[in-house]
Structures are given as structure tokens and as C-alpha cells.
Design an enzyme around this catalytic site. Structure first.
Site, PDB file in Angstrom:
ATOM      1  N   ASP A  39      63.998  29.835  84.567  1.00  0.00           N
ATOM      2  CA  ASP A  39      62.718  29.771  85.276  1.00  0.00           C
ATOM      3  C   ASP A  39      62.317  28.317  85.474  1.00  0.00           C
ATOM      4  O   ASP A  39      62.357  27.540  84.514  1.00  0.00           O
ATOM      5  CB  ASP A  39      61.610  30.440  84.445  1.00  0.00           C
ATOM      6  N   LYS A  96      60.685  35.636  92.735  1.00  0.00           N
ATOM      7  CA  LYS A  96      60.152  36.937  92.336  1.00  0.00           C
ATOM      8  C   LYS A  96      59.207  37.523  93.381  1.00  0.00           C
ATOM      9  O   LYS A  96      58.370  36.808  93.930  1.00  0.00           O
ATOM     10  CB  LYS A  96      59.382  36.804  91.011  1.00  0.00           C
ATOM     11  N   GLY A 168      57.692  35.879  78.217  1.00  0.00           N
ATOM     12  CA  GLY A 168      56.642  34.943  77.812  1.00  0.00           C
ATOM     13  C   GLY A 168      56.276  35.006  76.346  1.00  0.00           C
ATOM     14  O   GLY A 168      55.296  34.405  75.927  1.00  0.00           O
ATOM     15  N   ARG A 180      69.992  47.539  73.374  1.00  0.00           N
ATOM     16  CA  ARG A 180      70.626  48.559  72.528  1.00  0.00           C
ATOM     17  C   ARG A 180      70.455  49.953  73.127  1.00  0.00           C
ATOM     18  O   ARG A 180      71.357  50.781  73.065  1.00  0.00           O
ATOM     19  CB  ARG A 180      70.027  48.521  71.116  1.00  0.00           C
ATOM     20  N   SER A 252      60.221  31.078  79.670  1.00  0.00           N
ATOM     21  CA  SER A 252      59.417  30.088  78.966  1.00  0.00           C
ATOM     22  C   SER A 252      60.218  29.356  77.901  1.00  0.00           C
ATOM     23  O   SER A 252      59.848  28.248  77.497  1.00  0.00           O
ATOM     24  CB  SER A 252      58.228  30.793  78.317  1.00  0.00           C
TER      25      SER A 252
END
Lengths: 308, 190
Positions: A39, A96, A168, A180, A252
């Protein structure tokens, strides 16, 4: 189309080239495997990401942890910012669009982004429908928390799935849960005894039967499975790769760490050498502070719950 | 004896190459370290991001051993990013991008544009009786071919498959279209 001059007789004889096909759209996801998609919110960030070995950058206005802190409606980035990021780097640029917001996606395609992320990190625009992704030349990646969600997105035309995790937070626990779940259900479907069990799987997952049957045959999704949402260290990256992710999105985790260029390069190396603890020990050393991180139990908004 | 073929697995589409080579009867190893490289007879350098692979080659201390093996005549198949890394000259790359300089061609990175311009098309390949289905993903273009390089296929007027000594390089992705003929030729030439 600039790729093939129309005057070229030889090319015409070979059959005209086809753009935007499923093979071509899934093909770019194949090429991003074993890589890190980072990002970035400025062209400077994008350059740091490319310098560190990112395979792609995701251009957005705010990293997810700032979206959380800022609140309000979160939308597609300003096209001007996306164009500047595109100009700053030579690697693929993603951007996005809000869930269901086909108009944002159309604009992103017009900008020439390489992948559109129909993302729960932004505020959803439609609480029932996702974008019809077959209608686009640009490929799409979508998030999923479980196999049913992944297969619904693929049936809508997604060419790459990323486990959602919880963006975030810098907390890997949700990414691990989702991976999983997705990988475990694929393993169970591949071990199914007969067709009748596959019919039941399709019902349980609320997913198209042909996709369930395809997993029974191949043991895997028909598109690559990447991981997102909570990766903050090289060890996090190694863990999700060992759990079956084929590449990593880091939000982030890089630009909220104390030394982004170093952290970015270390996570890139960790995704390559994910099974080699000795190399991982070396690259994990002296990176400074990872992002602060959040307990998921304390969150007001769980972004992973967006999407249907 | 089965040839032992390495697939450079630093980043990119290495798994699809490995699956095809295994299907054709080769012993396949993923290569991420110099020790692993030393144990194979030939190498496939897959598609992916050439800038990322260049950095990982350096940080994984593979540049020198790889360069030595290539110059000593190890068989190599490079596709897309692999072609870029093997070329003598790269246009529109990063200034710090490494070139292994094995194949005397000039390659332009991302010559066709963004992903929206990526495409698939049938091409004629020297020695193949029927067309080969080629997938071009943000593909590089060969802009100059040196005297030691043989062009095996073109798309339009652009060379897209070249051979030089024991190296074969493709601008497209033979591992994605389900046609194993190019990999079979690579193994047969070893």
C-alpha cells in the site's frame, strides 16, 4: 490497440490477439506470486516500495490504519494521485474500488491501472451486489474470509483472491483464521468421497457447484490465493506463506513501522525465503519498531465483515 | 538419467514451469540459494517482476554463482522477466537492475503498456507444425537481435522467441497456455 499494428499482415494471419481474457487476467496474478504488494499513499512511498523489491503497489489515499482512525466514508483514490504513482514506478499499479461500485472500477480501468481491488477496506457502495467483474478488461482481486466467499467472488469474475484478515490492525490473527479456513476446506473437498458430498459442499458454502468440483479435482482455487490484512513483520509473512498463501499484500505494516525501507525489503525477502528460518532470523534482525497494532476484540469496525 | 532442472523460485510464475517440467519427466528443484543452484544441470528463469528478481538475486547472493554457471554453458530457459534478466541490454528498466548479459538482444520492459494491453495470440514457431498459443503479460519486446542470436518466433514483426547457444528466451509465457512443446524442446536440447 497499440500492441499489434493493424497493418501487419503476418499478425493477422496468425489470428488477432485477444485482450482481457480469463487467461490473460489470471496470468498477471500468476506473475505476482512469491511477491509483496505494498500500500502506498504518495509517489515517494511508491518509489520506496519499488526500491525495496515490491512486485506491485496499491495506490490509495490513506493506509487502512489511518482509514480506521479517520472514520467517515472511504472512497476510490483521486485519479490524479493514481496517475502520479503510475508515473513514479515501473511495476504494476493496483487501486481500490468500493464493493459494488462499478463506476469507480470503470474509472480505474480508464486510468489504466493493472489490477482493481474490490475492497472491504473502503466503505461498501452496495450491500447486496458485488461488481460484475467479467464485464471488465482489467482484472480484479477480491477479499474472502472463507472458501464460499472466495468462490462467489470467482464466479463474479475475480482473477485473484486474497484472504481478508483485518486491515489496519497489524494483527495477523484474522489473516491466519481466514487462510486456515479457506485452505482447510479445500483440503476437505479434495478428500470428498463422492459427488453427493460435493453437492452438499456447494450448498454449505453457497458457492457454484462447478467451482466446488474443480477444487475436488485440482485441490486448489482456479485463481491464485494471496494473503492480506495484518502482516507487520517478516515472520508474519513467512507464517502466511507456510499456511498456503502464494503472495502477500502489506498495508499499514510498512509505512507505519519505524524504518519503512528496511521493513519493506525484509518482508520481500521473507516471502521468498519463507521456509528458511536461518535466513528469516538474519533478515528479521535490527528492523526497528513494527507498527503498533490493535487487538481485534477492541475494534469498532470489522472491515472483514463487509462483502456478501 | 532424468535431467535435474532448477526453477528459479525467488518470485514469479515458477510453480507453473515446475509442474510442466515434472509432467515431462524431469527432476525439478526450486532454486532460492547458491547451494541449490549448484545441484542442478539446467535452469528455468520464470516470469514475474524483473526488478524484484534482480534485487533478490543480489540479496540472496546468487548473482555471481548464476553468472558463472551461465557462462560455463548451463542450459537456460528464460520467459518474460527471465528474458529481461538474460539480455545484454535493457531499455526502460531500473538503473540498478542487473543484467546477466548472456543473450545479445536489447529488450524493452513493459513494451506493450499496462495490463489492459496484455493479450494472447497464436504464433508460428520454427520446428512446430501447428501454431503455439502464446500469452503476453505486460510483456517485454525484443528491439535488437545480435548476430549470435537465432529468432525462432515472431509476433507481427517483433521477435518473441530467441535462441543463443544453450539459452532460449521468450517474451511470452509458454507455461500458462497448456502447451508443453517448448519445455519439451528445452529438455531435449539439454
Amino acid at each position: 490497440m497499440s500492441a499489434t499494428p493493424s497493418s501487419d499482415v503476418a499478425a493477422a494471419a496468425q489470428g488477432s490477439p485477444a485482450t482481457g481474457t480469463t487467461l490473460v487476467k489470471r496470468g498477471l496474478a500468476e506473475m505476482l506470486k512469491g511477491g509483496v504488494i505494498m500500500d502506498v499513499v504518495t509517489p515517494e512511498h511508491a518509489r520506496i516500495a519499488e526500491d525495496a523489491g515490491a512486485v506491485s503497489v496499491m495506490a490509495l489515499e490513506r493506509v487502512p490504519s489511518d482509514i480506521r482512525a479517520h472514520g467517515g466514508v472511504s472512497r476510490m483514490s483521486d485519479p490524479e494521485m493514481i496517475l502520479k504513482v503510475q508515473a513514479a514506478v515501473s511495476i504494476p499499479v493496483m487501486a481500490k474500488a468500493r464493493i459494488g461500485h462499478f463506476s469507480e472500477a470503470q474509472i480505474l480501468q480508464a486510468l489504466g491501472v493493472d489490477y482493481v481491488d474490490e475492497s472491504e477496506v473502503l466503505t461498501p457502495a452496495d450491500e447486496v451486489h458485488h461488481i460484475d467483474k467479467w464485464a471488465f478488461t482489467v482484472p480484479f482481486v477480491c477479499g474472502a474470509t472463507n472458501l464460499g466467499e472466495a468462490l462467489r467472488r470467482i464466479s463474479e469474475g475475480a482473477c485473484m483472491i486474497r484472504s481478508k484478515g483485518e486491515a489496519g490492525t497489524g494483527n495477523i490473527v484474522e489473516a491466519v483464521r481466514h487462510l486456515r479456513s479457506i485452505v482447510g476446506d479445500m483440503r476437505r473437498i479434495a478428500a470428498a468421497g463422492d459427488e453427493a458430498e460435493l453437492f452438499e459442499w456447494a450448498k454449505q458454502l453457497r458457492a457454484p457447484l462447478p467451482l466446488v468440483q474443480e477444487i475436488a479435482n485440482t485441490g486448489w482455487l482456479p485463481v491464485p490465493l494471496f494473503c492480506a490484512g495484518g502482516i507487520a513483520t517478516p515472520a508474519d509473512a513467512s507464517m502466511v506463506m507456510q499456511l498456503g498463501a502464494e503472495a502477500a499484500f502489506v498495508g499499514s505494516g510498512i509505512f507505519k513501522s519505524s524504518d519503512p525501507p528496511k521493513m519493506a525489503a525484509a518482508i520481500v525477502e521473507a516471502v521468498t525465503h519463507y521456509r528458511d528460518p536461518e535466513i528469516l532470523a538474519k533478515i528479521s534482525s535490527g528492523l526497528g519498531e513494527a507498527m503498533a497494532g490493535l487487538e481485534t476484540a477492541t475494534l469498532a469496525v470489522k472491515m472483514a465483515e463487509r462483502g456478501w | 538419467m532424468k535431467p535435474r532442472v532448477g526453477v528459479l523460485a525467488l518470485q514469479g510464475g515458477f510453480a507453473a514451469h515446475a509442474a510442466i517440467l515434472q509432467n515431462l519427466g524431469a527432476r525439478v528443484d526450486e532454486i532460492r540459494t547458491a547451494e541449490q543452484l549448484a545441484s542442478v544441470d539446467a535452469l528455468v528463469m520464470p516470469g514475474g517482476e524483473s526488478t524484484t528478481m534482480s534485487m533478490l538475486l543480489e540479496r540472496s547472493e546468487l548473482l555471481e554463482p548464476l553468472s558463472e554457471r551461465l557462462n560455463a554453458g548451463m542450459g537456460v530457459l528464460g520467459t518474460c522477466a527471465g528474458m529481461i534478466l538474460l539480455a545484454v541490454e535493457v531499455v526502460d528498466g531500473r538503473a540498478d537492475q542487473h543484467s546477466l548479459g548472456l543473450v545479445d538482444i536489447t529488450v524493452r520492459r513493459n513494451a506493450y503498456g499496462t495490463q489492459i494491453e496484455s493479450f494472447e495470440a497464436d504464433i508460428g514457431v520454427d520446428g512446430f507444425e501447428t501454431p503455439f498459443h502464446a500469452v503476453f503479460i505486460r510483456a517485454p519486446a525484443v528491439e535488437r537481435v545480435g548476430p549470435t542470436v537465432e529468432v525462432l518466433a515472431r509476433h507481427g514483426s517483433r521477435p518473441v522467441l530467441c535462441r543463443s547457444g544453450r539459452a532460449m528466451v521468450a517474451a511470452f509465457h509458454p507455461e500458462l497456455s497448456g502447451d508443453e512443446r517448448l519445455h519439451a524442446r528445452f529438455l531435449a536440447d539439454l
